[in-house]
Design a protein around this motif. Structure first.
Motif, PDB file in Angstrom:
ATOM      1  N   THR A 292     -20.199   7.595 -12.286  1.00 43.56           N
ATOM      2  CA  THR A 292     -21.450   8.066 -11.674  1.00 43.56           C
ATOM      3  C   THR A 292     -21.225   8.490 -10.233  1.00 43.56           C
ATOM      4  N   CYS A 293     -20.254   7.885  -9.570  1.00 43.90           N
ATOM      5  CA  CYS A 293     -19.940   8.295  -8.203  1.00 43.90           C
ATOM      6  C   CYS A 293     -19.434   9.736  -8.179  1.00 43.90           C
ATOM      7  N   CYS A 294     -18.573  10.073  -9.138  1.00 42.81           N
ATOM      8  CA  CYS A 294     -18.093  11.459  -9.218  1.00 42.81           C
ATOM      9  C   CYS A 294     -19.238  12.423  -9.511  1.00 42.81           C
ATOM     10  N   LEU A 295     -20.185  12.000 -10.367  1.00 46.65           N
ATOM     11  CA  LEU A 295     -21.351  12.842 -10.637  1.00 46.65           C
ATOM     12  C   LEU A 295     -22.187  13.021  -9.377  1.00 46.65           C
ATOM     13  N   GLN A 296     -22.275  11.968  -8.568  1.00 47.11           N
ATOM     14  CA  GLN A 296     -23.092  12.025  -7.358  1.00 47.11           C
ATOM     15  C   GLN A 296     -22.559  13.032  -6.350  1.00 47.11           C
ATOM     16  N   VAL A 297     -21.252  13.129  -6.226  1.00 46.15           N
ATOM     17  CA  VAL A 297     -20.679  14.029  -5.224  1.00 46.15           C
ATOM     18  C   VAL A 297     -20.391  15.411  -5.784  1.00 46.15           C
ATOM     19  N   TRP A 298     -20.800  15.679  -7.005  1.00 47.35           N
ATOM     20  CA  TRP A 298     -20.636  16.998  -7.619  1.00 47.35           C
ATOM     21  C   TRP A 298     -21.769  17.893  -7.126  1.00 47.35           C
ATOM     22  N   PRO A 299     -21.480  18.860  -6.257  1.00 47.13           N
ATOM     23  CA  PRO A 299     -22.537  19.652  -5.623  1.00 47.13           C
ATOM     24  C   PRO A 299     -23.425  20.390  -6.619  1.00 47.13           C
ATOM     25  N   ALA A 300     -22.844  20.986  -7.664  1.00 53.25           N
ATOM     26  CA  ALA A 300     -23.636  21.767  -8.614  1.00 53.25           C
ATOM     27  C   ALA A 300     -24.667  20.898  -9.324  1.00 53.25           C
ATOM     28  N   LEU A 301     -24.273  19.676  -9.679  1.00 54.71           N
ATOM     29  CA  LEU A 301     -25.209  18.780 -10.346  1.00 54.71           C
ATOM     30  C   LEU A 301     -26.335  18.383  -9.405  1.00 54.71           C
ATOM     31  N   ARG A 302     -25.976  18.086  -8.167  1.00 58.58           N
ATOM     32  CA  ARG A 302     -26.976  17.669  -7.190  1.00 58.58           C
ATOM     33  C   ARG A 302     -27.982  18.783  -6.897  1.00 58.58           C
ATOM     34  N   GLN A 303     -27.502  20.004  -6.842  1.00 60.06           N
ATOM     35  CA  GLN A 303     -28.362  21.116  -6.460  1.00 60.06           C
ATOM     36  C   GLN A 303     -29.219  21.618  -7.621  1.00 60.06           C
ATOM     37  N   LYS A 304     -28.642  21.700  -8.807  1.00 62.50           N
ATOM     38  CA  LYS A 304     -29.350  22.295  -9.934  1.00 62.50           C
ATOM     39  C   LYS A 304     -30.120  21.276 -10.767  1.00 62.50           C
ATOM     40  N   TYR A 305     -29.661  20.023 -10.747  1.00 62.85           N
ATOM     41  CA  TYR A 305     -30.302  18.993 -11.569  1.00 62.85           C
ATOM     42  C   TYR A 305     -30.582  17.746 -10.726  1.00 62.85           C
ATOM     43  N   PRO A 306     -31.517  17.831  -9.800  1.00 60.86           N
ATOM     44  CA  PRO A 306     -31.777  16.694  -8.900  1.00 60.86           C
ATOM     45  C   PRO A 306     -32.222  15.437  -9.639  1.00 60.86           C
ATOM     46  N   LYS A 307     -32.916  15.590 -10.770  1.00 65.69           N
ATOM     47  CA  LYS A 307     -33.327  14.399 -11.525  1.00 65.69           C
ATOM     48  C   LYS A 307     -32.117  13.654 -12.083  1.00 65.69           C
ATOM     49  N   VAL A 308     -31.141  14.410 -12.574  1.00 73.23           N
ATOM     50  CA  VAL A 308     -29.920  13.782 -13.074  1.00 73.23           C
ATOM     51  C   VAL A 308     -29.174  13.104 -11.921  1.00 73.23           C
ATOM     52  N   HIS A 309     -29.182  13.748 -10.767  1.00 75.47           N
ATOM     53  CA  HIS A 309     -28.552  13.168  -9.578  1.00 75.47           C
ATOM     54  C   HIS A 309     -29.191  11.832  -9.220  1.00 75.47           C
ATOM     55  N   ARG A 310     -30.525  11.786  -9.238  1.00 77.97           N
ATOM     56  CA  ARG A 310     -31.206  10.537  -8.895  1.00 77.97           C
ATOM     57  C   ARG A 310     -30.954   9.460  -9.952  1.00 77.97           C
ATOM     58  N   LEU A 311     -30.953   9.853 -11.233  1.00 78.40           N
ATOM     59  CA  LEU A 311     -30.702   8.891 -12.295  1.00 78.40           C
ATOM     60  C   LEU A 311     -29.291   8.325 -12.202  1.00 78.40           C
ATOM     61  N   SER A 312     -28.325   9.181 -11.981  1.00 79.97           N
ATOM     62  CA  SER A 312     -26.948   8.699 -11.869  1.00 79.97           C
ATOM     63  C   SER A 312     -26.783   7.818 -10.638  1.00 79.97           C
ATOM     64  N   GLY A 313     -27.555   8.111  -9.580  1.00 76.86           N
ATOM     65  CA  GLY A 313     -27.513   7.264  -8.394  1.00 76.86           C
ATOM     66  C   GLY A 313     -28.030   5.864  -8.679  1.00 76.86           C
ATOM     67  N   ARG A 314     -29.114   5.775  -9.447  1.00 74.76           N
ATOM     68  CA  ARG A 314     -29.650   4.458  -9.810  1.00 74.76           C
ATOM     69  C   ARG A 314     -28.664   3.694 -10.700  1.00 74.76           C
ATOM     70  N   LEU A 315     -28.045   4.398 -11.644  1.00 78.81           N
ATOM     71  CA  LEU A 315     -27.036   3.761 -12.487  1.00 78.81           C
ATOM     72  C   LEU A 315     -25.852   3.298 -11.659  1.00 78.81           C
ATOM     73  N   TYR A 316     -25.474   4.102 -10.689  1.00 80.41           N
ATOM     74  CA  TYR A 316     -24.354   3.745  -9.815  1.00 80.41           C
ATOM     75  C   TYR A 316     -24.593   2.402  -9.136  1.00 80.41           C
ATOM     76  N   VAL A 317     -25.803   2.218  -8.619  1.00 82.76           N
ATOM     77  CA  VAL A 317     -26.113   0.977  -7.906  1.00 82.76           C
ATOM     78  C   VAL A 317     -26.385  -0.170  -8.875  1.00 82.76           C
ATOM     79  N   ALA A 318     -27.299   0.060  -9.840  1.00 83.17           N
ATOM     80  CA  ALA A 318     -27.793  -1.044 -10.673  1.00 83.17           C
ATOM     81  C   ALA A 318     -26.828  -1.467 -11.771  1.00 83.17           C
ATOM     82  N   ALA A 319     -26.123  -0.512 -12.377  1.00 84.66           N
ATOM     83  CA  ALA A 319     -25.232  -0.841 -13.485  1.00 84.66           C
ATOM     84  C   ALA A 319     -23.761  -0.821 -13.090  1.00 84.66           C
ATOM     85  N   GLY A 320     -23.478  -0.315 -11.902  1.00 83.31           N
ATOM     86  CA  GLY A 320     -22.102  -0.233 -11.457  1.00 83.31           C
ATOM     87  C   GLY A 320     -21.769  -1.174 -10.322  1.00 83.31           C
ATOM     88  N   VAL A 321     -22.267  -0.856  -9.124  1.00 88.86           N
ATOM     89  CA  VAL A 321     -21.838  -1.575  -7.931  1.00 88.86           C
ATOM     90  C   VAL A 321     -22.327  -3.019  -7.895  1.00 88.86           C
TER      91      VAL A 321
END
Length: 260
Positions: free
Chosen positions: A90-119
């Motif tokens: 999910t960290c790699c997904l977070q720093v992927w510019p195209a995903l962040r710019q074109k799919y902000p909802k996916v960016h936010r979801l992966s960010g929540r997974l990064y914190v809650a299910a990962g870190v």
């Protein structure tokens, strides 16, 4: 989480006929970000080489020898590794510019997974694993320090996002990203040591010699494995902010200069 601090959204009227929508013209294409592809490749190779042996849930397959004094050591180690896998993907997904710019909802979801299910679970499990680790005091202290910093940077970054402090959120998540990648750096350092300053003992080495070598190797790889990426992240942040201030001053001087 994101590491881009100066990208801007579309200007008014940018979606007019003939104008590129969503600021696409101002955004570098993926091939102009040379770190994206190599980062994904390195992470994919790292996971492919390390994760399958823990999916068997067999202690005999573990690269890290379970501590027989603590029966819970191996199960918690597996939790730490699997949650760390969620974090690094999910960290790699977070720093992927195209995903962040074109799919902000996916960016936010992966960010929540990064914190809650990962870190969070991965960091807490890392503290327990470090306590029971047979890899020596140096490795134990380094892993505990990394786990605390890993949890702390991710939680602070998440809170900054919830409060709408996006610039602060990005800075803290850059630090979290560096700590997430520390496991990859430490493994690479271990391989380098094997072929340079700390080669493995010979086939006839006794058990105490092997244990001493393993503990020294683990400690020497673990500390720089997270310190160096974190220092690079701090340098990058300082340079990025200094460049932004320089551009702002230059723009103000240009705007205030007399016109002829």
């Amino acid at each position: 989480m994101t590491i881009t601090t100066t990208e801007r959204g579309p200007s008014p009227g940018s979606e007019a006929k003939g104008a590129p929508a969503d600021g696409d013209a101002a955004r570098p294409r993926w091939w102009r970000r040379p770190w994206v592809g190599p980062l994904g490749l390195v992470v994919a190779v790292f996971l492919a080489m390390g994760i399958p042996r823990y999916l068997t849930f067999d202690p005999a397959d573990s690269k890290i020898p379970p501590n027989p004094q603590y029966p819970w050591h191996y199960p918690v180690l597996v939790v730490h590794i699997l949650c760390g896998t969620v974090a690094i993907v999910t960290c790699c997904l977070q720093v992927w510019p195209a995903l962040r710019q074109k799919y902000p909802k996916v960016h936010r979801l992966s960010g929540r997974l990064y914190v809650a299910a990962g870190v969070l679970p991965g960091g807490l499990a890392g503290l327990a694993v470090a306590y029971a680790s047979p890899s020596g005091l140096s490795m134990q202290m380094s892993t505990m320090t990394t786990s605390v910093l890993w949890i702390g940077t991710a939680v602070v970054g998440f809170r900054m996002a919830r409060q709408g402090r996006i610039a602060d959120h990005r800075r803290w998540m850059v630090r979290s990203f560096a700590l997430t990648m520390s496991i990859v750096v430490s493994r690479v350092l271990g391989v380098v040591y094997d072929h340079t300053i700390l080669p493995p003992p010979g086939a006839g080495a006794d058990i105490p010699t092997l244990i001493a070598w393993g503990q020294e190797r683990a400690g020497l790889a673990s500390w720089p494995g997270w310190i160096v990426p974190l220092l690079i992240a701090e340098w990058w942040l300082i340079e990025r902010e200094a460049s932004a201030r320089h551009r702002a001053r230059k723009a103000r001087r240009a705007g205030s200069s007399p016109r002829h």
